[in-house]
Design a protein around this motif. Structure first.
Motif, PDB file in Angstrom:
ATOM      1  N   TYR A  87       9.007   6.131   1.330  1.00  0.00           N
ATOM      2  CA  TYR A  87       6.884   5.762   1.470  1.00  0.00           C
ATOM      3  C   TYR A  87       6.324   6.686   2.203  1.00  0.00           C
ATOM      4  O   TYR A  87       5.398   6.877   1.906  1.00  0.00           O
ATOM      5  N   GLN A  88       7.192   7.224   3.038  1.00  0.00           N
ATOM      6  CA  GLN A  88       6.714   8.471   3.772  1.00  0.00           C
ATOM      7  C   GLN A  88       6.328   9.670   2.273  1.00  0.00           C
ATOM      8  O   GLN A  88       5.144  10.194   2.814  1.00  0.00           O
ATOM      9  N   GLN A  89       7.268  10.133   1.165  1.00  0.00           N
ATOM     10  CA  GLN A  89       6.995  10.423   0.209  1.00  0.00           C
ATOM     11  C   GLN A  89       6.013   9.809  -0.646  1.00  0.00           C
ATOM     12  O   GLN A  89       5.160  10.827  -1.426  1.00  0.00           O
ATOM     13  N   GLU A  90       6.041   8.529  -1.194  1.00  0.00           N
ATOM     14  CA  GLU A  90       5.254   7.807  -1.992  1.00  0.00           C
ATOM     15  C   GLU A  90       3.679   8.109  -2.067  1.00  0.00           C
ATOM     16  O   GLU A  90       2.626   8.447  -2.270  1.00  0.00           O
ATOM     17  N   LEU A  91       3.846   8.090   0.286  1.00  0.00           N
ATOM     18  CA  LEU A  91       2.740   8.069   0.238  1.00  0.00           C
ATOM     19  C   LEU A  91       1.838   9.521   0.758  1.00  0.00           C
ATOM     20  O   LEU A  91       0.625   9.744   0.095  1.00  0.00           O
ATOM     21  N   SER A 127      -6.851  13.244   1.936  1.00  0.00           N
ATOM     22  CA  SER A 127      -5.909  14.810   1.033  1.00  0.00           C
ATOM     23  C   SER A 127      -5.291  14.626   3.170  1.00  0.00           C
ATOM     24  O   SER A 127      -4.499  15.736   2.191  1.00  0.00           O
ATOM     25  N   GLN A 128      -5.809  14.716   4.148  1.00  0.00           N
ATOM     26  CA  GLN A 128      -5.260  15.936   5.140  1.00  0.00           C
ATOM     27  C   GLN A 128      -3.882  14.936   5.667  1.00  0.00           C
ATOM     28  O   GLN A 128      -2.947  15.715   5.666  1.00  0.00           O
ATOM     29  N   PHE A 129      -3.358  13.665   4.962  1.00  0.00           N
ATOM     30  CA  PHE A 129      -2.133  13.522   5.438  1.00  0.00           C
ATOM     31  C   PHE A 129      -0.891  13.246   3.958  1.00  0.00           C
ATOM     32  O   PHE A 129      -0.083  12.804   3.893  1.00  0.00           O
ATOM     33  N   ALA A 130      -1.742  14.145   3.248  1.00  0.00           N
ATOM     34  CA  ALA A 130      -0.777  14.663   1.586  1.00  0.00           C
ATOM     35  C   ALA A 130       0.376  15.498   2.413  1.00  0.00           C
ATOM     36  O   ALA A 130       1.221  15.270   1.844  1.00  0.00           O
ATOM     37  N   SER A 131       0.394  16.407   3.183  1.00  0.00           N
ATOM     38  CA  SER A 131       1.361  17.336   4.043  1.00  0.00           C
ATOM     39  C   SER A 131       3.078  16.511   4.778  1.00  0.00           C
ATOM     40  O   SER A 131       3.171  17.285   5.405  1.00  0.00           O
ATOM     41  N   ALA A 132       2.244  15.565   4.575  1.00  0.00           N
ATOM     42  CA  ALA A 132       3.203  14.776   6.106  1.00  0.00           C
ATOM     43  C   ALA A 132       4.598  14.496   5.840  1.00  0.00           C
ATOM     44  O   ALA A 132       5.197  14.255   6.516  1.00  0.00           O
ATOM     45  N   VAL A 162       1.798   5.283   9.407  1.00  0.00           N
ATOM     46  CA  VAL A 162      -0.014   5.465   9.468  1.00  0.00           C
ATOM     47  C   VAL A 162       0.374   7.021  10.155  1.00  0.00           C
ATOM     48  O   VAL A 162       0.589   7.273  10.179  1.00  0.00           O
ATOM     49  N   ASN A 163      -0.891   7.451   9.216  1.00  0.00           N
ATOM     50  CA  ASN A 163      -1.490   8.472   8.615  1.00  0.00           C
ATOM     51  C   ASN A 163      -0.258   9.302   8.618  1.00  0.00           C
ATOM     52  O   ASN A 163       0.303  10.057   8.704  1.00  0.00           O
ATOM     53  N   GLY A 164       0.643   8.968   7.579  1.00  0.00           N
ATOM     54  CA  GLY A 164       1.824   9.233   6.926  1.00  0.00           C
ATOM     55  C   GLY A 164       3.003   9.595   7.102  1.00  0.00           C
ATOM     56  O   GLY A 164       4.510   9.697   6.782  1.00  0.00           O
ATOM     57  N   GLN A 165       3.264   8.348   8.619  1.00  0.00           N
ATOM     58  CA  GLN A 165       4.419   8.938   9.270  1.00  0.00           C
ATOM     59  C   GLN A 165       5.025   7.499   9.544  1.00  0.00           C
ATOM     60  O   GLN A 165       3.663   6.454   9.442  1.00  0.00           O
ATOM     61  N   PRO A 166       6.013   7.698   9.208  1.00  0.00           N
ATOM     62  CA  PRO A 166       6.866   5.753   9.412  1.00  0.00           C
ATOM     63  C   PRO A 166       6.629   5.115  10.608  1.00  0.00           C
ATOM     64  O   PRO A 166       7.189   5.962  12.133  1.00  0.00           O
ATOM     65  N   ILE A 167       6.688   3.912  11.096  1.00  0.00           N
ATOM     66  CA  ILE A 167       6.367   3.738  12.363  1.00  0.00           C
ATOM     67  C   ILE A 167       6.744   2.135  12.378  1.00  0.00           C
ATOM     68  O   ILE A 167       6.340   1.782  10.829  1.00  0.00           O
ATOM     69  N   LYS A 168       6.923   1.688  13.541  1.00  0.00           N
ATOM     70  CA  LYS A 168       7.242   0.488  13.552  1.00  0.00           C
ATOM     71  C   LYS A 168       6.296  -0.081  14.730  1.00  0.00           C
ATOM     72  O   LYS A 168       5.867   0.440  15.770  1.00  0.00           O
ATOM     73  N   ALA A 169       5.206  -1.242  14.637  1.00  0.00           N
ATOM     74  CA  ALA A 169       4.469  -1.693  16.318  1.00  0.00           C
ATOM     75  C   ALA A 169       5.016  -3.150  15.630  1.00  0.00           C
ATOM     76  O   ALA A 169       4.717  -3.643  14.402  1.00  0.00           O
ATOM     77  N   GLU A 170       4.362  -3.972  16.121  1.00  0.00           N
ATOM     78  CA  GLU A 170       4.846  -5.571  16.588  1.00  0.00           C
ATOM     79  C   GLU A 170       3.315  -6.051  17.112  1.00  0.00           C
ATOM     80  O   GLU A 170       2.582  -6.826  16.235  1.00  0.00           O
ATOM     81  N   ASN A 171       2.467  -6.210  18.275  1.00  0.00           N
ATOM     82  CA  ASN A 171       1.521  -6.486  18.632  1.00  0.00           C
ATOM     83  C   ASN A 171       0.553  -5.513  18.347  1.00  0.00           C
ATOM     84  O   ASN A 171      -0.678  -6.045  17.950  1.00  0.00           O
ATOM     85  N   THR A 172       0.330  -4.680  19.041  1.00  0.00           N
ATOM     86  CA  THR A 172      -0.913  -3.258  18.969  1.00  0.00           C
ATOM     87  C   THR A 172      -0.444  -1.931  18.483  1.00  0.00           C
ATOM     88  O   THR A 172       1.026  -1.822  18.334  1.00  0.00           O
ATOM     89  N   LEU A 173      -1.218  -1.267  18.046  1.00  0.00           N
ATOM     90  CA  LEU A 173      -1.106  -0.246  17.242  1.00  0.00           C
ATOM     91  C   LEU A 173      -2.350   0.648  18.286  1.00  0.00           C
ATOM     92  O   LEU A 173      -3.090   0.742  17.815  1.00  0.00           O
TER      93      LEU A 173
END
Length: 237
Positions: free
Chosen positions: A137-141, A154-159, A35-46
């Motif tokens: 995936y963080q690097q690819e994103l 573009s604002q998430f490119a520096s993640a 989410v927004n360039g950062q790895p995250i795990k979510a199941e039901n809601t975000l």
């Protein structure tokens, strides 16, 4: 005291850099990658921040093909949309055939609904050629968000900071400071044999040689007893 506590809480709320403004309900087939360039795990809601958001997810499911169940994991899909202070629902299509799975990988059909209906979104597919194991995936994103693709932000490119090799820098010493001179390696040659002075031995004359023999005979004769002297005299007569 209660008024002071209320004022503090209100002040913290105003100064918070990012407030969660909305929530997104997820279907069971959505595997959230980032989410927004950062790895995250979510199941039901975000929880989502107000403003532009970017999701990276996979469709994970199964379908029956020729009497057997086939598991399907799609390519990574990138979704860009704007969130407001409301609730949203992510809707993925029903995939029950192999051709539907192939069509989703080529052109994913995804909908995000709000209370007033579907919202505008941009979708794209994050493709990586070759071996798929161990993907970052963080690097690819981060690399994708540096492009002009439809779902890039573009604002998430520096993640993700990509390390760049740095060339070695030659630092000159301050003026007036003398540094140790570089000494070239010395080739050590073994010393040549040292010539020692030798005495020149001249050959003896016959007279000198006989004189030494007589001295030796006289020496051993003086050491012999009477019987030995008699036997010696008898042997030379």
């Amino acid at each position: 005291m209660n008024q002071l506590f209320t004022a503090v809480v209100f002040s913290v709320g105003l100064t918070s850099p990012m407030l969660m403004a909305s929530s997104l309900t997820l279907p069971s087939t959505a595997d959230i990658i980032a989410v927004n360039g950062q790895p995250i795990k979510a199941e039901n809601t975000l929880d989502l921040a107000e403003g532009v958001n970017q999701l990276a997810l996979r469709y994970t499911g199964s379908y029956r093909d020729r009497g057997s169940m086939e598991r399907f994991e799609s390519e990574v899909v990138i979704i860009r949309f704007n969130a407001e202070n409301t609730s949203y629902q992510l809707v993925l299509p029903n995939i029950s055939q192999a051709k539907q799975a192939s069509r989703f990988n080529q052109q994913p059909k995804i909908v995000i609904n709000s209370a007033s209906g579907p919202i505008a979104i941009q979708t794209d597919v994050l493709i990586k050629n070759g071996l798929q194991l161990g993907r970052n995936y963080q690097q690819e994103l981060a690399a994708y968000n540096q492009t002009q693709q439809g779902a890039a932000v573009s604002q998430f490119a520096s993640a993700y900071a990509v390390a760049v090799p740095v060339a070695p820098v030659s630092i000159a010493p301050p003026q007036g400071v003398t540094t140790a001179a570089t000494v070239a390696p010395v080739s050590l040659v073994p010393p040549s044999p040292i010539a020692t002075s030798k005495s020149v031995v001249e050959p003896k004359t016959i007279e000198q040689d006989q004189a030494e023999i007589r001295e030796m005979l006289d020496y051993w004769y003086s050491k012999a007893n009477e019987n030995t002297k008699a036997e010696f005299k008898q042997s030379i007569n």
